[in-house]
Design an enzyme around this catalytic site. Structure first.
Site, PDB file in Angstrom:
ATOM      1  N   TYR A   1     -80.345 -16.217  27.597  1.00 36.70           N
ATOM      2  CA  TYR A   1     -80.621 -15.721  26.503  1.00 36.70           C
ATOM      3  C   TYR A   1     -79.326 -14.697  25.918  1.00 36.70           C
ATOM      4  CZ  TYR A   1     -82.186 -10.574  25.083  1.00 36.70           C
ATOM      5  OH  TYR A   1     -82.338  -9.729  24.367  1.00 36.70           O
TER       6      TYR A   1
ATOM      7  N   PHE B   1     -83.295  -7.657  14.063  1.00 36.95           N
ATOM      8  CA  PHE B   1     -83.696  -8.026  15.575  1.00 36.95           C
ATOM      9  C   PHE B   1     -84.581  -8.951  16.016  1.00 36.95           C
ATOM     10  CE2 PHE B   1     -84.488  -3.328  13.559  1.00 36.95           C
ATOM     11  CZ  PHE B   1     -84.190  -2.560  15.177  1.00 36.95           C
TER      12      PHE B   1
END
Ligand code: UDP
Length: 327
Positions: free
Chosen positions: A141, A73
């Site tokens: 991103y 993550f």
């Protein structure tokens, strides 16, 4: 007992997934630099404070135990910031994961679940979105997440590393027992901001009411963080059982508008949300809703919690932790 390394496991989605992995019988080792994560969110688990950019430390962690799989993550995840500082995003998200994969290759760890995002799709023309849509991110991103997905594809071809890349839609909600929830240093997400407006008597800005949607505001597919966590457990088991590599959408297939979220927050809290209509936020597509057929077919997963649970659990968390973990 199988051991899972969880880089970024002290963060929002990571910490919920650590609980779900532990409940499913995995030994969880969290690796987190605590830049966004919270020690308290994983207080019942082994936490190694470290950065993916610290190759030596990463190598030492992999060599000091037998790791059966990685659920990764650790990443920067704010679209707006990525637009202003793309290189920081490439360094942290891409070079960090390059280190992780290099270490996995060196120590022959073959399975990874990598958190990806619906931001890889960019501005889509149609919904629901399925995985065959062209991936054409419209911000750094999304680009960094797609770059890692592509890196994984070649690591599979060359090193037989198997991966699942869950592409999240809008993660929301909190653990229903109120113990862990969403706490970002810089909060830009709608649901925490709606509750902040209630709790601090602030005014929420609704970014645009002139979109081509049913009430003029943007529509998103909000998915409960515990449903996401369950999907990660299923994805890891899928890989450990010999499943092949894939990217897969995780959402509910239901889209809620900003005004509907405001209404749902009022129902969950019994309070009124003060809001004002503000200009559109740059880069917001009008509507993003997932087609999750692939997750159903391959992982036997679908979201079981709806908007009501999301809003109730998020309210419980924000009401009891108005200052987040530090409060
Ligand atoms: N939004 C809003 N006001 C806010 C924050 C978000 O109107 O203060 C809107 C935003 O424009 C988008 C939706 O809420 O249409 C969801 O935004 P969020 O940042 O939560 O998630 P995103 O879809 O951008 O990942």
């Amino acid at each position: 007992m199988k051991t899972v390394l969880i880089p970024g496991g002290a963060g929002y989605i990571g910490s919920h997934t650590v609980r779900a992995l532990a409940d499913a019988g995995f030994n969880c080792v969290v690796y987190d630099n605590l830049s966004e994560g919270h020690r308290e969110a994983v207080k019942d688990f082994e936490l190694i404070e470290g950065d993916l950019l610290d190759f030596e430390k990463l190598t030492q962690v992999f060599k000091s135990r037998k790791i059966d799989g990685v659920v990764h993550f650790a990443a920067f995840a704010l679209v707006g910031v990525s637009m202003k500082d793309p290189l920081a995003y490439y360094r942290n998200n891409v070079i960090g994961t390059h280190n992780l994969l290099t270490t996995m290759v060196n120590t022959e760890v073959k399975n990874i679940v990598f958190s990806s995002t619906c931001a890889v799709y960019g501005d889509v023309k149609n919904v629901p979105i399925n995985e065959s849509f062209l991936a054409e991110p419209c911000n750094p991103y999304g680009e960094t997440k797609l770059a890692v997905e592509r890196m994984l594809k070649w690591c599979d071809a060359a090193h037989n590393i198997k991966y699942v890349c869950p592409r999240y839609f809008n993660a929301a909600g909190a653990m229903s027992d109120g113990s862990i929830g969403e706490d970002h240093k810089l909060e830009t997400h709608l649901i925490p901001l709606v509750y902040r407006a209630i709790l601090k008597n602030e005014t929420l800005s609704v970014f645009g009411n002139d979109y081509q949607t049913r009430d003029g505001s943007c529509i998103r597919d909000y998915i409960h963080v515990c449903d996401l966590a369950d999907a990660h457990v299923k994805a890891l088991k899928f890989l450990l059982d010999g499943g092949s590599s894939m990217s897969v959408n995780l959402g509910t297939e239901y889209g809620a508008s900003v005004f509907e979220i405001i209404k749902a927050a009022e129902q969950a809290s019994g309070m009124v949300v003060n809001y004002t209509v503000a200009p559109r936020r740059a880069g917001d597509p009008p509507i993003l809703v997932a087609d999750t057929s692939l997750a159903k077919e391959k992982l036997g997963w679908n979201a079981v919690r709806g908007l009501k649970e999301i809003m109730a659990d998020a309210w419980q968390w924000h009401k009891n932790h108005p200052k987040g973990y530090g409060g």
